[in-house]
Write a protein that holds these residues in place. Sequence first.
Motif, PDB file in Angstrom:
ATOM      1  N   ASP A 188       0.831  -1.206   0.000  1.00  0.00           N
ATOM      2  CA  ASP A 188       0.000   0.000   0.000  1.00  0.00           C
ATOM      3  C   ASP A 188       0.870   1.262   0.000  1.00  0.00           C
ATOM      4  O   ASP A 188       0.551   2.254  -0.672  1.00  0.00           O
ATOM      5  CB  ASP A 188      -0.926   0.008   1.212  1.00  0.00           C
TER       6      ASP A 188
ATOM      7  N   ARG B 226       2.344   1.713  -3.478  1.00  0.00           N
ATOM      8  CA  ARG B 226       1.340   2.236  -4.403  1.00  0.00           C
ATOM      9  C   ARG B 226       1.132   3.731  -4.162  1.00  0.00           C
ATOM     10  O   ARG B 226       0.994   4.509  -5.114  1.00  0.00           O
ATOM     11  CB  ARG B 226       0.030   1.469  -4.238  1.00  0.00           C
TER      12      ARG B 226
ATOM     13  N   MET C 104       1.608   6.839  -6.791  1.00  0.00           N
ATOM     14  CA  MET C 104       0.518   7.775  -7.031  1.00  0.00           C
ATOM     15  C   MET C 104       0.992   9.214  -6.868  1.00  0.00           C
ATOM     16  O   MET C 104       0.677  10.085  -7.686  1.00  0.00           O
ATOM     17  CB  MET C 104      -0.641   7.483  -6.078  1.00  0.00           C
TER      18      MET C 104
ATOM     19  N   PRO D 243      -5.154   5.087  -8.202  1.00  0.00           N
ATOM     20  CA  PRO D 243      -4.844   3.868  -7.445  1.00  0.00           C
ATOM     21  C   PRO D 243      -4.761   2.638  -8.343  1.00  0.00           C
ATOM     22  O   PRO D 243      -3.896   1.773  -8.144  1.00  0.00           O
ATOM     23  CB  PRO D 243      -6.006   3.761  -6.453  1.00  0.00           C
TER      24      PRO D 243
END
Length: 219
Positions: free
Chosen positions: A142, A145, A149, A156
Amino acid sequence: MHAPTAVDEAVLDLTTDAPSPSGHVRVTIRGELDISAVPALERALRKAVARAARGVDLDLSGTAFCDCSGLNALLTARRHALERGRTLTIRSAGPAVRHLLTATGTWPLFTPGEPTLNHDEQELRNEVVQLRRAMQTRPAIDQARGILMATFALSPEDAWDVLVRISQNTNTKLHVLADDLVGTAQDGGLPDGMRQQVTAVLATLPASPEAEEPAPDAS
Protein backbone atom coordinates in the motif's frame (compact mmCIF):
# COMPACT_ATOMS: atom_id res chain seq x y z
CA MET A 1 -34.06 -23.69 -11.97
CA HIS A 2 -33.89 -21.30 -9.03
CA ALA A 3 -33.35 -17.61 -9.66
CA PRO A 4 -30.14 -16.17 -8.17
CA THR A 5 -30.32 -13.86 -5.22
CA ALA A 6 -28.41 -10.58 -5.35
CA VAL A 7 -26.64 -8.79 -2.51
CA ASP A 8 -27.26 -5.07 -2.95
CA GLU A 9 -24.07 -3.36 -1.74
CA ALA A 10 -22.89 0.10 -2.70
CA VAL A 11 -19.25 -0.88 -3.06
CA LEU A 12 -19.59 -4.28 -4.72
CA ASP A 13 -21.93 -6.20 -7.01
CA LEU A 14 -22.39 -9.67 -5.53
CA THR A 15 -24.75 -12.33 -6.87
CA THR A 16 -25.26 -15.66 -5.11
CA ASP A 17 -27.01 -18.47 -6.98
CA ALA A 18 -29.22 -21.04 -5.35
CA PRO A 19 -27.43 -24.31 -4.44
CA SER A 20 -26.99 -26.63 -7.41
CA PRO A 21 -27.98 -30.32 -7.34
CA SER A 22 -24.31 -31.13 -6.78
CA GLY A 23 -24.29 -29.08 -3.56
CA HIS A 24 -22.32 -26.10 -4.87
CA VAL A 25 -23.18 -22.42 -4.54
CA ARG A 26 -21.90 -20.04 -7.18
CA VAL A 27 -20.97 -16.48 -6.18
CA THR A 28 -20.36 -13.91 -8.91
CA ILE A 29 -18.36 -10.83 -7.90
CA ARG A 30 -18.15 -7.70 -10.03
CA GLY A 31 -16.40 -4.47 -9.21
CA GLU A 32 -13.33 -3.79 -7.07
CA LEU A 33 -12.14 -5.84 -4.11
CA ASP A 34 -10.51 -3.27 -1.88
CA ILE A 35 -10.78 -2.56 1.83
CA SER A 36 -14.18 -0.87 1.43
CA ALA A 37 -15.61 -4.02 -0.17
CA VAL A 38 -14.30 -6.47 2.44
CA PRO A 39 -17.31 -6.40 4.84
CA ALA A 40 -19.78 -7.14 2.01
CA LEU A 41 -17.52 -9.85 0.61
CA GLU A 42 -17.03 -11.57 3.96
CA ARG A 43 -20.77 -11.59 4.70
CA ALA A 44 -21.65 -12.97 1.28
CA LEU A 45 -19.05 -15.74 1.38
CA ARG A 46 -20.00 -16.85 4.90
CA LYS A 47 -23.65 -17.09 3.84
CA ALA A 48 -22.66 -19.01 0.71
CA VAL A 49 -20.59 -21.50 2.74
CA ALA A 50 -23.52 -22.00 5.10
CA ARG A 51 -25.86 -22.74 2.17
CA ALA A 52 -23.48 -25.02 0.27
CA ALA A 53 -23.48 -28.74 0.92
CA ARG A 54 -20.13 -29.27 -0.78
CA GLY A 55 -18.50 -26.02 -1.81
CA VAL A 56 -18.56 -22.46 -3.12
CA ASP A 57 -17.53 -21.60 -6.67
CA LEU A 58 -16.34 -18.04 -7.35
CA ASP A 59 -16.74 -16.21 -10.64
CA LEU A 60 -14.27 -13.30 -10.51
CA SER A 61 -14.14 -12.66 -14.23
CA GLY A 62 -15.85 -9.30 -13.65
CA THR A 63 -13.60 -8.26 -10.75
CA ALA A 64 -11.62 -5.34 -12.16
CA PHE A 65 -9.33 -4.76 -9.17
CA CYS A 66 -8.19 -6.66 -6.08
CA ASP A 67 -5.75 -5.52 -3.42
CA CYS A 68 -4.28 -7.34 -0.44
CA SER A 69 -7.30 -6.65 1.75
CA GLY A 70 -9.46 -8.43 -0.81
CA LEU A 71 -6.97 -11.29 -0.94
CA ASN A 72 -7.02 -11.59 2.85
CA ALA A 73 -10.82 -11.84 2.75
CA LEU A 74 -10.65 -14.62 0.14
CA LEU A 75 -8.04 -16.54 2.13
CA THR A 76 -10.07 -16.20 5.33
CA ALA A 77 -13.22 -17.37 3.53
CA ARG A 78 -11.40 -20.40 2.16
CA ARG A 79 -10.12 -21.30 5.62
CA HIS A 80 -13.67 -20.91 6.98
CA ALA A 81 -15.00 -23.23 4.25
CA LEU A 82 -12.24 -25.78 4.75
CA GLU A 83 -12.90 -26.04 8.46
CA ARG A 84 -16.54 -26.87 7.66
CA GLY A 85 -15.72 -29.53 5.10
CA ARG A 86 -16.47 -27.32 2.08
CA THR A 87 -14.36 -26.10 -0.81
CA LEU A 88 -13.90 -22.54 -2.02
CA THR A 89 -12.76 -22.54 -5.62
CA ILE A 90 -12.14 -19.81 -8.17
CA ARG A 91 -13.70 -21.01 -11.42
CA SER A 92 -12.85 -17.92 -13.46
CA ALA A 93 -10.87 -14.75 -12.77
CA GLY A 94 -9.93 -11.55 -14.54
CA PRO A 95 -6.33 -10.39 -15.02
CA ALA A 96 -6.22 -8.26 -11.85
CA VAL A 97 -7.15 -11.15 -9.57
CA ARG A 98 -4.96 -13.64 -11.40
CA HIS A 99 -1.94 -11.30 -11.27
CA LEU A 100 -2.31 -10.68 -7.52
CA LEU A 101 -2.79 -14.32 -6.58
CA THR A 102 0.06 -15.42 -8.84
CA ALA A 103 2.43 -12.74 -7.49
CA THR A 104 1.66 -13.71 -3.87
CA GLY A 105 1.86 -17.46 -4.51
CA THR A 106 -1.75 -18.04 -3.43
CA TRP A 107 -3.26 -18.97 -6.80
CA PRO A 108 -2.83 -22.76 -6.29
CA LEU A 109 -4.96 -22.55 -3.12
CA PHE A 110 -8.00 -21.66 -5.21
CA THR A 111 -7.48 -23.81 -8.31
CA PRO A 112 -9.97 -26.60 -9.04
CA GLY A 113 -7.41 -29.40 -8.95
CA GLU A 114 -6.17 -28.65 -5.43
CA PRO A 115 -7.23 -31.26 -2.79
CA THR A 116 -9.14 -28.79 -0.64
CA LEU A 117 -10.76 -31.43 1.57
CA ASN A 118 -7.45 -32.58 3.02
CA HIS A 119 -7.61 -31.59 6.69
CA ASP A 120 -4.20 -32.79 7.78
CA GLU A 121 -2.01 -30.59 9.92
CA GLN A 122 0.35 -29.60 7.11
CA GLU A 123 -2.52 -28.27 5.00
CA LEU A 124 -3.77 -26.04 7.78
CA ARG A 125 -0.25 -24.85 8.54
CA ASN A 126 0.21 -23.85 4.90
CA GLU A 127 -3.05 -21.90 5.05
CA VAL A 128 -1.84 -19.94 8.06
CA VAL A 129 1.50 -19.18 6.42
CA GLN A 130 -0.18 -17.83 3.28
CA LEU A 131 -2.62 -15.70 5.25
CA ARG A 132 0.07 -14.24 7.50
CA ARG A 133 2.30 -13.49 4.53
CA ALA A 134 -0.49 -11.59 2.76
CA MET A 135 -1.30 -9.61 5.92
CA GLN A 136 2.35 -8.77 6.59
CA THR A 137 3.09 -7.60 3.04
CA ARG A 138 0.00 -5.42 2.67
CA PRO A 139 1.39 -2.28 4.42
CA ALA A 140 4.50 -2.14 2.22
CA ILE A 141 2.48 -2.72 -0.93
CA ASP A 142 0.00 0.00 0.00
CA GLN A 143 2.88 2.40 0.78
CA ALA A 144 4.56 1.60 -2.54
CA ARG A 145 1.34 2.24 -4.40
CA GLY A 146 0.96 5.57 -2.58
CA ILE A 147 4.50 6.58 -3.54
CA LEU A 148 3.81 5.86 -7.21
CA MET A 149 0.52 7.78 -7.03
CA ALA A 150 2.23 10.83 -5.53
CA THR A 151 5.36 10.72 -7.70
CA PHE A 152 3.72 10.08 -11.06
CA ALA A 153 0.19 11.46 -10.44
CA LEU A 154 -1.36 8.03 -10.94
CA SER A 155 -4.76 6.70 -10.03
CA PRO A 156 -4.84 3.87 -7.44
CA GLU A 157 -5.65 1.41 -10.23
CA ASP A 158 -2.77 2.51 -12.46
CA ALA A 159 -0.33 2.49 -9.54
CA TRP A 160 -1.35 -1.08 -8.73
CA ASP A 161 -1.01 -2.11 -12.39
CA VAL A 162 2.49 -0.59 -12.53
CA LEU A 163 3.58 -2.52 -9.43
CA VAL A 164 2.24 -5.82 -10.75
CA ARG A 165 3.78 -5.39 -14.19
CA ILE A 166 7.21 -4.44 -12.86
CA SER A 167 7.00 -7.45 -10.55
CA GLN A 168 6.33 -9.69 -13.55
CA ASN A 169 8.87 -8.01 -15.84
CA THR A 170 11.68 -8.32 -13.28
CA ASN A 171 10.60 -11.70 -11.87
CA THR A 172 10.49 -10.10 -8.41
CA LYS A 173 7.89 -10.99 -5.79
CA LEU A 174 5.43 -8.18 -5.28
CA HIS A 175 6.19 -7.66 -1.58
CA VAL A 176 9.96 -7.61 -2.26
CA LEU A 177 9.50 -5.00 -4.98
CA ALA A 178 7.30 -2.92 -2.65
CA ASP A 179 9.88 -3.09 0.16
CA ASP A 180 12.63 -1.97 -2.22
CA LEU A 181 10.54 0.90 -3.59
CA VAL A 182 9.59 2.15 -0.11
CA GLY A 183 13.20 1.86 1.07
CA THR A 184 14.67 3.78 -1.84
CA ALA A 185 12.01 6.50 -1.56
CA GLN A 186 12.84 6.99 2.12
CA ASP A 187 16.53 7.26 1.24
CA GLY A 188 15.95 10.30 -0.94
CA GLY A 189 13.74 9.52 -3.89
CA LEU A 190 13.34 6.88 -6.56
CA PRO A 191 16.56 5.90 -8.35
CA ASP A 192 16.81 6.39 -12.10
CA GLY A 193 16.49 2.66 -12.74
CA MET A 194 13.16 2.45 -10.93
CA ARG A 195 11.89 5.62 -12.65
CA GLN A 196 12.77 4.14 -16.04
CA GLN A 197 10.89 0.93 -15.24
CA VAL A 198 7.82 2.88 -14.15
CA THR A 199 7.98 5.10 -17.23
CA ALA A 200 8.28 2.06 -19.51
CA VAL A 201 5.21 0.42 -17.95
CA LEU A 202 3.21 3.66 -18.06
CA ALA A 203 3.84 3.88 -21.79
CA THR A 204 1.98 0.57 -22.22
CA LEU A 205 -1.08 1.58 -20.17
CA PRO A 206 -4.22 2.87 -21.93
CA ALA A 207 -4.48 6.64 -21.83
CA SER A 208 -7.05 7.97 -19.38
CA PRO A 209 -9.96 10.03 -20.75
CA GLU A 210 -8.52 13.12 -19.09
CA ALA A 211 -5.19 12.62 -20.82
CA GLU A 212 -6.89 12.42 -24.21
CA GLU A 213 -8.77 15.71 -23.82
CA PRO A 214 -7.13 18.64 -25.65
CA ALA A 215 -5.56 21.35 -23.53
CA PRO A 216 -7.65 24.52 -23.14
CA ASP A 217 -6.87 27.34 -25.56
CA ALA A 218 -4.72 29.89 -23.72
CA SER A 219 -5.29 32.61 -26.31
